[in-house]
Design a protein around this motif. Structure first.
Motif, PDB file in Angstrom:
ATOM      1  N   ASP A  98     -36.774 -15.956  23.028  1.00 54.92           N
ATOM      2  CA  ASP A  98     -37.939 -16.078  23.908  1.00 54.92           C
ATOM      3  C   ASP A  98     -39.113 -15.283  23.355  1.00 54.92           C
ATOM      4  O   ASP A  98     -40.250 -15.757  23.356  1.00 54.92           O
ATOM      5  N   ILE A  99     -38.818 -14.073  22.904  1.00 59.81           N
ATOM      6  CA  ILE A  99     -39.870 -13.208  22.357  1.00 59.81           C
ATOM      7  C   ILE A  99     -40.475 -13.845  21.109  1.00 59.81           C
ATOM      8  O   ILE A  99     -41.694 -13.921  20.964  1.00 59.81           O
ATOM      9  N   VAL A 103     -44.314 -15.026  20.628  1.00 60.14           N
ATOM     10  CA  VAL A 103     -45.120 -14.443  19.553  1.00 60.14           C
ATOM     11  C   VAL A 103     -45.695 -15.550  18.670  1.00 60.14           C
ATOM     12  O   VAL A 103     -46.880 -15.539  18.333  1.00 60.14           O
ATOM     13  N   ALA A 104     -44.865 -16.531  18.309  1.00 56.99           N
ATOM     14  CA  ALA A 104     -45.338 -17.641  17.478  1.00 56.99           C
ATOM     15  C   ALA A 104     -46.461 -18.407  18.184  1.00 56.99           C
ATOM     16  O   ALA A 104     -47.473 -18.754  17.569  1.00 56.99           O
ATOM     17  N   MET A 122     -50.854  -9.203  20.658  1.00 58.56           N
ATOM     18  CA  MET A 122     -50.136  -8.508  21.736  1.00 58.56           C
ATOM     19  C   MET A 122     -50.734  -8.866  23.100  1.00 58.56           C
ATOM     20  O   MET A 122     -49.998  -9.102  24.056  1.00 58.56           O
ATOM     21  N   LYS A 123     -52.054  -8.936  23.193  1.00 61.01           N
ATOM     22  CA  LYS A 123     -52.706  -9.307  24.459  1.00 61.01           C
ATOM     23  C   LYS A 123     -52.333 -10.725  24.875  1.00 61.01           C
ATOM     24  O   LYS A 123     -52.202 -11.017  26.062  1.00 61.01           O
ATOM     25  N   ALA A 124     -52.167 -11.611  23.895  1.00 61.06           N
ATOM     26  CA  ALA A 124     -51.824 -12.993  24.210  1.00 61.06           C
ATOM     27  C   ALA A 124     -50.341 -13.160  24.544  1.00 61.06           C
ATOM     28  O   ALA A 124     -49.969 -14.031  25.332  1.00 61.06           O
ATOM     29  N   VAL A 143     -44.021  -9.056  16.487  1.00 60.09           N
ATOM     30  CA  VAL A 143     -45.378  -9.358  16.034  1.00 60.09           C
ATOM     31  C   VAL A 143     -45.573  -8.829  14.612  1.00 60.09           C
ATOM     32  O   VAL A 143     -46.122  -9.529  13.742  1.00 60.09           O
ATOM     33  N   ARG A 144     -45.093  -7.631  14.352  1.00 58.84           N
ATOM     34  CA  ARG A 144     -45.216  -7.055  12.990  1.00 58.84           C
ATOM     35  C   ARG A 144     -44.499  -7.921  11.967  1.00 58.84           C
ATOM     36  O   ARG A 144     -45.023  -8.165  10.879  1.00 58.84           O
TER      37      ARG A 144
END
Length: 149
Positions: A98-99, A103-104, A122-124, A143-144
């Motif tokens: 899910d994460i 992120v994608a 990160m905001k999105a 994200v990194r």
């Protein structure tokens, strides 16, 4: 029944069962909810109660790290037990899949291409995982990885 009422009901049940550890953790939770409600000047909604619970879980995890480094296994066990009790009030944890999907999608949506765009991503991502118990650290790491940082 809202979450605050559920906590009160569970406190009563813990008292009747003479479950001291659970009662202590639930009273701490109720105190935090009450304090936040007084700050806001009104009763908290369920989403706000969930924020309080997740912040308490985060505090306990940080404490576990510190106590582990100090070799205080007795306190590590106590904090870990409180985490288990508190997590019962949180929605199910977001899976790594899910994460990664969120992120994608956020990277595609923001057009991010380098680690400099991490803040935008990160905001999105955070609103996409609303309603799920998502660890900020896990999201940050995902994200990194995707941005190649």
């Amino acid at each position: 029944m809202n979450l605050s009422d559920k906590v009160n009901t569970d406190i009563t049940a813990a008292m009747k069962a003479k479950d001291a550890a659970r009662l202590s953790a639930l009273r701490m939770l109720k105190a935090a909810i009450t304090t936040k409600g007084v700050e806001k000047g009104r009763d908290l909604e369920d989403a706000e109660v969930l924020q309080v619970v997740s912040s308490l879980v985060k505090q306990r995890r940080d404490s576990v790290d510190q106590f582990s480094k100090a070799g205080r296994t007795d306190l590590v066990d106590k904090e870990t037990a409180e985490i288990v009790i508190l997590e019962a009030y949180l929605p199910p944890a977001a899976s790594p899949e899910d994460i990664d999907a969120a992120v994608a999608a956020a990277i595609a949506e923001t057009g991010a291409s380098s680690p400099k765009d991490m803040g935008k991503v990160m905001k999105a991502v955070m609103p996409k995982l609303a309603g799920k118990n998502a660890d900020g650290r896990a999201i940050n790491e995902a994200v990194r990885r995707k941005l190649g940082a």
